[in-house]
Design a protein around this motif. Structure first.
Motif, PDB file in Angstrom:
ATOM      1  N   GLU A  52       2.952   7.004  -1.408  1.00  0.00           N
ATOM      2  CA  GLU A  52       3.114   8.452  -1.586  1.00  0.00           C
ATOM      3  C   GLU A  52       3.013   8.872  -3.055  1.00  0.00           C
ATOM      4  O   GLU A  52       2.879  10.067  -3.340  1.00  0.00           O
ATOM      5  CB  GLU A  52       4.441   8.932  -0.988  1.00  0.00           C
ATOM      6  CG  GLU A  52       5.671   8.235  -1.485  1.00  0.00           C
ATOM      7  CD  GLU A  52       6.954   8.745  -0.813  1.00  0.00           C
ATOM      8  OE1 GLU A  52       6.934   9.878  -0.302  1.00  0.00           O
ATOM      9  OE2 GLU A  52       7.952   8.022  -0.798  1.00  0.00           O
ATOM     10  N   ASP A  53       3.080   7.939  -3.970  1.00  0.00           N
ATOM     11  CA  ASP A  53       2.977   8.253  -5.397  1.00  0.00           C
ATOM     12  C   ASP A  53       1.956   7.314  -6.026  1.00  0.00           C
ATOM     13  O   ASP A  53       2.220   6.129  -6.224  1.00  0.00           O
ATOM     14  CB  ASP A  53       4.348   8.087  -6.058  1.00  0.00           C
ATOM     15  CG  ASP A  53       4.340   8.467  -7.528  1.00  0.00           C
ATOM     16  OD1 ASP A  53       3.255   8.747  -8.068  1.00  0.00           O
ATOM     17  OD2 ASP A  53       5.430   8.484  -8.140  1.00  0.00           O
ATOM     18  N   LEU A  54       0.792   7.865  -6.343  1.00  0.00           N
ATOM     19  CA  LEU A  54      -0.291   7.038  -6.892  1.00  0.00           C
ATOM     20  C   LEU A  54      -0.341   7.078  -8.412  1.00  0.00           C
ATOM     21  O   LEU A  54      -1.350   6.707  -9.008  1.00  0.00           O
ATOM     22  CB  LEU A  54      -1.641   7.514  -6.325  1.00  0.00           C
ATOM     23  CG  LEU A  54      -1.787   7.423  -4.802  1.00  0.00           C
ATOM     24  CD1 LEU A  54      -3.137   7.961  -4.364  1.00  0.00           C
ATOM     25  CD2 LEU A  54      -1.627   5.991  -4.325  1.00  0.00           C
ATOM     26  N   THR A  55       0.748   7.519  -9.046  1.00  0.00           N
ATOM     27  CA  THR A  55       0.716   7.675 -10.500  1.00  0.00           C
ATOM     28  C   THR A  55       1.523   6.598 -11.224  1.00  0.00           C
ATOM     29  O   THR A  55       1.832   6.743 -12.397  1.00  0.00           O
ATOM     30  CB  THR A  55       1.243   9.063 -10.910  1.00  0.00           C
ATOM     31  OG1 THR A  55       2.605   9.199 -10.503  1.00  0.00           O
ATOM     32  CG2 THR A  55       0.415  10.170 -10.279  1.00  0.00           C
ATOM     33  N   TYR A  56       1.894   5.524 -10.542  1.00  0.00           N
ATOM     34  CA  TYR A  56       2.526   4.401 -11.237  1.00  0.00           C
ATOM     35  C   TYR A  56       1.902   3.092 -10.772  1.00  0.00           C
ATOM     36  O   TYR A  56       1.291   3.010  -9.699  1.00  0.00           O
ATOM     37  CB  TYR A  56       4.046   4.378 -11.041  1.00  0.00           C
ATOM     38  CG  TYR A  56       4.537   4.013  -9.661  1.00  0.00           C
ATOM     39  CD1 TYR A  56       4.760   2.684  -9.291  1.00  0.00           C
ATOM     40  CD2 TYR A  56       4.826   4.997  -8.719  1.00  0.00           C
ATOM     41  CE1 TYR A  56       5.232   2.350  -8.032  1.00  0.00           C
ATOM     42  CE2 TYR A  56       5.302   4.670  -7.453  1.00  0.00           C
ATOM     43  CZ  TYR A  56       5.499   3.346  -7.127  1.00  0.00           C
ATOM     44  OH  TYR A  56       5.970   3.016  -5.881  1.00  0.00           O
ATOM     45  N   THR A  57       2.028   2.087 -11.628  1.00  0.00           N
ATOM     46  CA  THR A  57       1.515   0.756 -11.301  1.00  0.00           C
ATOM     47  C   THR A  57       2.640  -0.261 -11.447  1.00  0.00           C
ATOM     48  O   THR A  57       3.622  -0.029 -12.166  1.00  0.00           O
ATOM     49  CB  THR A  57       0.351   0.346 -12.227  1.00  0.00           C
ATOM     50  OG1 THR A  57       0.811   0.373 -13.593  1.00  0.00           O
ATOM     51  CG2 THR A  57      -0.826   1.294 -12.070  1.00  0.00           C
ATOM     52  N   VAL A  58       2.483  -1.381 -10.774  1.00  0.00           N
ATOM     53  CA  VAL A  58       3.486  -2.447 -10.778  1.00  0.00           C
ATOM     54  C   VAL A  58       2.804  -3.759 -11.142  1.00  0.00           C
ATOM     55  O   VAL A  58       1.721  -4.065 -10.638  1.00  0.00           O
ATOM     56  CB  VAL A  58       4.150  -2.566  -9.388  1.00  0.00           C
ATOM     57  CG1 VAL A  58       5.119  -3.727  -9.366  1.00  0.00           C
ATOM     58  CG2 VAL A  58       4.854  -1.275  -9.017  1.00  0.00           C
ATOM     59  N   LYS A  59       3.431  -4.509 -12.029  1.00  0.00           N
ATOM     60  CA  LYS A  59       2.880  -5.811 -12.426  1.00  0.00           C
ATOM     61  C   LYS A  59       4.021  -6.820 -12.532  1.00  0.00           C
ATOM     62  O   LYS A  59       4.983  -6.604 -13.268  1.00  0.00           O
ATOM     63  CB  LYS A  59       2.158  -5.694 -13.768  1.00  0.00           C
ATOM     64  CG  LYS A  59       1.607  -7.022 -14.279  1.00  0.00           C
ATOM     65  CD  LYS A  59       1.030  -6.866 -15.680  1.00  0.00           C
ATOM     66  CE  LYS A  59       0.538  -8.190 -16.229  1.00  0.00           C
ATOM     67  NZ  LYS A  59       0.103  -8.067 -17.648  1.00  0.00           N
TER      68      LYS A  59
END
Length: 680
Positions: A414-421
């Motif tokens: 629902e939120d495409l404005t963060y990334t995870v690594k």
């Protein structure tokens, strides 16, 4: 029934949600007037929105007015949630920019205008009845900032210092409100000259929309109300007119006039031109064509997954099966809904131009296109901003890592404005979003939705190490005797700076002092060793290692013995080879108005940055290009926002590794030792 799709946008705290609430109440879309301060508005229903008293998500709020359906989307004003604004703008035809009568043109106003650059716009000046409100000053600031397209349609009428009524310039009628009901009153006598002044401005704008009107304007003949309405509508569509309304959402003063303005002047779906496909070709919004819908938002709650969409062509009905152009899979639209805040109303069909939602799609994401089988239409997606602010997430109690990973993966739908690594090197779970508020909201949602409390810290920087001179004759000898077979391996190594990033291993053995079958073990020992450098434990790069001599034992030598011997040679040789830390350097582009140039360059110098150049950008500002150590950029998203009052933005991409200055290197080594001690 005509459809109007519009979104409310502007700076945070200027009254967008209150205006939406007033529109709902006035049209009977809700049975009470909610307040943001009370946490009971229709659009801000998420627990985090209620707690923070700000909008976080774009919320569709359908209402009916004067035989039309308005799909109003209330959007957040805080820059951390720009992605929600872009989702709404993708499917609406008109942007309504909300500006506070006390605060005037803010950064959020400027950004909203920029977002609506190629879209019809209207302006609503809010809170005109509050103390220190200044309609005329705000109107003039809007016109000075955005140009002559900004023109008045509704203005306040004052009784002393208090705004008690509004005047519609187009019709020449005045209205007041009592008990939530609007009623017509005579135009105050002392407002006659002001009305004529504003009418002259409006008439000049309207005249430019039509040659016949232009002739009439030059002949100094007054326009009729119908001519003004027609001209404003044409001007809104072309972008030459941006009508200004005003009011107070709390009392309902001006809400009716704003709603009528939307009905009269906002374009219907399809009037603003064709949609665009992913490859830039036009696609006509045709009610008679096969069904095509665009998914602009995804919401996941306790009831499952909702996909919000706009019907771009045709009519969509429940139980219809459409094809996802991205995945090629089929999706059955079992249940269609019209969504108003957290209330879902099931419907049988949605016509071209309308906005609705569907539940439980299996493989459809935000930005996807669904179309009739065999048509394979792919509409232009949504360009989200690059994440720019990173924090490392860790559970407060052991065993919560999996919950964090699961929660963030689920919420990313629902939120495409963060990334995870998950950074194996620094042993941190790094989340990069739009700002500190954005990441704090993610933390709170992990707690409320997935039951895991999160601690955050700055991400560690992935440094590297290398050597700067050649060392020779470095011995590594592993010898162990413990009954039975012993262990023996001895190597003589040379270490020198290499030309490629990876380890280069060579052997120059003469006479078989180390048999060939042990050479791979020597290389394996070195490859295991370069994972940890000798300065601060960071991986070693650009290393060339040559096996030049050694010795072995017929019985006691083994691969393990030579592997350990190579490690000992590595530990003995590298400290002698003038090792140095390498730090990652990024290519930075900062987008700013001219007036902030000095502050930005001064700040980059403090961050050990090198300014490479400055170029004008297409919006009249400047692009500063620089190279800067990544270690100095952790807080840059917050600092740049502060330095430019939110007007600046930037992109940062890893470029290469460079040697770290000696004074900085020593600090890094000390900090690394401290972290290792804390971890133990």
């Amino acid at each position: 029934m005509g459809i109007r799709n519009l979104c409310l946008l502007g700076h945070g705290g200027e009254g967008k949600t209150s205006l939406a609430e007033s529109m709902l109440f006035v049209t009977g879309g809700s049975d009470r007037l909610g307040k943001v301060t009370d946490g009971n508005t229709v659009s801000d229903f998420d627990p985090e929105e209620i707690r923070r008293k700000i909008s976080i998500a774009a919320t569709p709020l359908p209402i009916e007015y004067s035989g039309n359906k308005f799909n109003i989307i209330d959007t957040p004003g805080y820059f951390d949630f720009t992605g929600e604004v872009l989702e709404a703008l993708r499917v609406v035809d008109t942007g309504v920019i909300v500006v506070g009568a006390k605060n005037g043109v803010g950064v959020g106003t400027e950004k909203a205008w920029k977002y609506c650059k190629n879209k019809p716009k209207m302006i609503y000046i809010s809170k005109v009845d509050e103390e220190n409100a200044n309609f005329s000053g705000t109107y003039e600031a809007l016109r000075n900032t955005f140009g002559v397209s900004v023109c008045p349609v509704v203005i306040p009428a004052s009784a002393g210092d208090k705004v008690s009524a509004l005047i519609n310039i187009v019709t020449g009628k005045a209205y007041t409100i009592s008990g939530g009901k609007a009623s017509e009153i005579p135009v105050p006598a002392d407002m006659a000259d002001t009305v004529q002044e504003y009418l002259a401005v409006l008439s000049e704008n309207v005249a430019e929309t039509d040659e016949a009107l232009m002739d009439k304007f030059f002949a100094e003949e007054p326009f009729t109300a119908e001519e003004l309405q027609k001209g404003i509508r044409a001007g809104v569509l072309s972008g030459s007119v941006t009508p200004v309304f005003c009011g107070c959402a709390m009392t309902g003063l001006g809400t009716d006039l704003m709603l009528q303005g939307i009905a009269d002047y906002a374009p219907a779906p399809g009037e603003t031109g064709d949609e665009l496909t992913a490859d830039g070709k036009p696609y006509k919004q045709d009610p008679a064509a096969p069904p095509v819908l665009f998914v602009f938002k995804t919401l996941i709650d306790q009831y499952g997954k909702f996909s919000f969409f706009k019907v771009v062509s045709g009519t969509v009905t429940s139980d219809m099966t459409l094809q996802n152009s991205r995945s090629g899979g089929s999706e059955k639209l079992a249940h269609l809904f019209v969504v108003k805040g957290k209330k879902n109303t099931e419907v049988k069909e949605l016509k071209c131009g309308d906005i609705g939602a569907v539940s439980k799609l299996t493989d459809t994401k935000t930005g996807d296109t669904l179309s009739a089988q065999g048509t394979a239409v792919t509409l232009k997606g949504i360009a989200f901003p690059e994440p720019c602010y990173a924090l490392a997430f860790a559970p407060k109690t052991k065993g919560g890592e999996e919950k964090i990973a699961t929660g963030l993966t689920r919420m990313s739908e629902e939120d495409l404005t963060y990334t995870v690594k998950n950074d194996a090197e620094t042993k941190q779970f790094v989340v990069t979003g739009q700002g500190d508020i954005h990441l704090d909201v993610l933390c709170q949602r992990l707690k409320s939705r997935y039951g895991v409390e999160v601690e955050t810290e700055e991400p560690r920087v992935a440094y590297r190490e290398k050597i700067r001179k050649k060392v020779t004759g470095i011995e590594g000898k592993h010898k162990k005797q413990s009954g039975g077979h012993g262990q023996f391996g001895r190597v003589i190594m040379e270490f020198e700076p290499g030309e490629v990033e990876d380890l280069v291993f060579e052997e120059k053995i003469f006479g078989g002092s180390v048999p060939k079958n042990f050479h791979p073990a020597v290389e394996k020992g070195l490859r295991d060793s370069i994972i940890h450098g000798v300065l601060a434990g960071y991986p070693v790069v650009f290393l060339k290692a040559t096996l030049v001599d050694g010795s072995y034992h017929d019985v006691d030598s083994s691969e393990m013995a030579f592997k350990l011997a190579a490690r000992l040679a590595y530990k003995a040789g590298l400290p002698l080879a003038n090792p140095v830390l390498l730090e990652p350097v990024g290519a930075l582009k900062v987008f700013i108005p001219d007036s902030y140039m000095g502050d930005i360059i001064g700040d980059l110098n403090k961050r050990r940055g090198r300014v490479m150049g400055m170029n004008p950008d297409e919006d009249g500002g400047q692009i500063v290009e620089a190279e800067v150590p990544m270690a100095e950029m952790n807080s840059y998203a917050i600092d740049l926002r502060s330095m430019t009052q939110g007007r600046g933005s930037f992109s940062l991409k890893f470029e290469r590794y460079e040697e770290t200055p000696a004074n900085v290197q020593q600090k890094i080594i000390e900090e690394t030792k401290r972290i290792e001690e804390d971890d133990e």
